[in-house]
Write a protein that holds these residues in place. Sequence first.
Motif, PDB file in Angstrom:
ATOM      1  N   LEU A  95      -5.527  10.669  -1.054  1.00 27.41           N
ATOM      2  CA  LEU A  95      -6.586  11.350  -0.328  1.00 27.41           C
ATOM      3  C   LEU A  95      -6.622  10.934   1.133  1.00 27.41           C
ATOM      4  O   LEU A  95      -6.889  11.742   2.012  1.00 27.41           O
ATOM      5  N   GLU A  96      -6.383   9.649   1.392  1.00 30.33           N
ATOM      6  CA  GLU A  96      -6.294   9.127   2.752  1.00 30.33           C
ATOM      7  C   GLU A  96      -5.317   7.964   2.728  1.00 30.33           C
ATOM      8  O   GLU A  96      -5.245   7.223   1.753  1.00 30.33           O
ATOM      9  N   GLU A  97      -4.570   7.814   3.816  1.00 30.34           N
ATOM     10  CA  GLU A  97      -3.577   6.747   3.838  1.00 30.34           C
ATOM     11  C   GLU A  97      -3.434   6.180   5.230  1.00 30.34           C
ATOM     12  O   GLU A  97      -3.334   6.915   6.209  1.00 30.34           O
TER      13      GLU A  97
ATOM     14  N   GLU B 115      -4.321   0.477   4.077  1.00 31.43           N
ATOM     15  CA  GLU B 115      -5.355   0.943   3.148  1.00 31.43           C
ATOM     16  C   GLU B 115      -5.089   2.386   2.770  1.00 31.43           C
ATOM     17  O   GLU B 115      -4.646   3.192   3.593  1.00 31.43           O
ATOM     18  N   ALA B 116      -5.360   2.727   1.513  1.00 32.42           N
ATOM     19  CA  ALA B 116      -5.210   4.108   1.057  1.00 32.42           C
ATOM     20  C   ALA B 116      -6.255   4.406  -0.004  1.00 32.42           C
ATOM     21  O   ALA B 116      -6.604   3.539  -0.814  1.00 32.42           O
TER      22      ALA B 116
ATOM     23  N   THR C 188      -9.468   2.726  -4.239  1.00 32.36           N
ATOM     24  CA  THR C 188      -8.871   2.340  -2.966  1.00 32.36           C
ATOM     25  C   THR C 188      -7.939   1.161  -3.180  1.00 32.36           C
ATOM     26  O   THR C 188      -8.230   0.283  -3.996  1.00 32.36           O
ATOM     27  N   VAL C 189      -6.830   1.152  -2.481  1.00 29.74           N
ATOM     28  CA  VAL C 189      -5.945  -0.018  -2.452  1.00 29.74           C
ATOM     29  C   VAL C 189      -5.909  -0.514  -1.020  1.00 29.74           C
ATOM     30  O   VAL C 189      -5.899   0.266  -0.062  1.00 29.74           O
ATOM     31  N   ILE C 190      -5.880  -1.815  -0.878  1.00 38.18           N
ATOM     32  CA  ILE C 190      -5.895  -2.442   0.437  1.00 38.18           C
ATOM     33  C   ILE C 190      -4.883  -3.556   0.453  1.00 38.18           C
ATOM     34  O   ILE C 190      -4.663  -4.222  -0.579  1.00 38.18           O
ATOM     35  N   SER C 191      -4.237  -3.759   1.568  1.00 38.69           N
ATOM     36  CA  SER C 191      -3.207  -4.773   1.672  1.00 38.69           C
ATOM     37  C   SER C 191      -3.821  -6.165   1.687  1.00 38.69           C
ATOM     38  O   SER C 191      -4.657  -6.479   2.536  1.00 38.69           O
TER      39      SER C 191
ATOM     40  N   VAL D 183       0.819  -1.208   0.000  1.00 36.50           N
ATOM     41  CA  VAL D 183       0.000   0.000   0.000  1.00 36.50           C
ATOM     42  C   VAL D 183       0.856   1.263   0.000  1.00 36.50           C
ATOM     43  O   VAL D 183       0.630   2.169  -0.814  1.00 36.50           O
ATOM     44  N   PRO D 184       1.877   1.407   0.880  1.00 36.29           N
ATOM     45  CA  PRO D 184       2.706   2.623   0.834  1.00 36.29           C
ATOM     46  C   PRO D 184       3.402   2.813  -0.518  1.00 36.29           C
ATOM     47  O   PRO D 184       3.525   3.939  -1.007  1.00 36.29           O
ATOM     48  N   GLY D 185       3.814   1.694  -1.150  1.00 35.10           N
ATOM     49  CA  GLY D 185       4.443   1.798  -2.462  1.00 35.10           C
ATOM     50  C   GLY D 185       3.487   2.320  -3.512  1.00 35.10           C
ATOM     51  O   GLY D 185       3.864   3.125  -4.375  1.00 35.10           O
ATOM     52  N   CYS D 186       2.223   1.878  -3.456  1.00 37.72           N
ATOM     53  CA  CYS D 186       1.205   2.384  -4.387  1.00 37.72           C
ATOM     54  C   CYS D 186       0.983   3.878  -4.178  1.00 37.72           C
ATOM     55  O   CYS D 186       0.841   4.646  -5.144  1.00 37.72           O
TER      56      CYS D 186
END
Length: 273
Positions: free
Chosen positions: A244-246, A250-251, A262-265, A229-232
């Motif tokens: 927008l949110e991290e 999840e971000a 949204t991306v989620i681990s 997630v941080p890499g994305c």
Amino acid sequence: MAMNHGKTRTPGATDAGSAGSGCGAPCWISLTSHGLEASQRFYGAVLGWQWRPAEADDHFRIALADSAPVAGIAVLPALRQTGVAWTPYFAVPDADQAAARARERGGTAGVGPLRLPPGRVALLSDRHGATFGIWEGERFGRWEPWRRSAPAFITLHTRDAFDAAMFYGGVLDWASDRPGSCEVEYEADEVLLRSQGHVVARLESGESDTAPDPSVRPHWQVTFLVDDVPGCARAARRHGGGVLEEGEHEAVLRDPDGARFTVISAAGSPPAG
């Protein structure tokens, strides 16, 4: 938009790309974009996708993950009026009939039905303004391996999940006697949609029809399962998008045209329900 939506973090729970034969089940996700090349660069960098053209259509690209179709990106004159957004598509036997049913129940037909090989599609809005698509006809190849890998899921955030379930049920033949029809399950303040025993979408109450922020208006949220997630988030910033949110697992990201996702681990998600 809240980062944590409780039960929405379920790998495989809302499989937006399912190729299943279930009537009214989610069967595809697609992005309407201002430019194919820019979108391919951004999502290739953020999500690691590769690309191939759609058959006989210069305005459409198929995103691939491990050689399996994941999603589509379309730049079509007929779609420009819809704005830039990720949209889920639901399988229907007859796109014209489904579009007519949506209008009869207070929804609107924005685009189509029109031919988009290998099927026919239409972009609709439900009676609270959330945009969704319908898909009639042959699906893209190798969908079953993609469904099992569950790289994405979808959730409707709306004012009244139970009212929304009535709308979509009437349009998409949910909980009907049609063979392969999806099942609807009511749980607390949300509705679960099941196809062949698997949860394929969630409908959650709480959003406002008139909120100025589009993230809190009724909408379908597309979430991708990722390893980093941080890499994305870093890649989104580097390639013209935004965060927008991290959180740790999840971000909520924005692409350069403004489309939210949204991306989620995958590792940080709870077991499938």
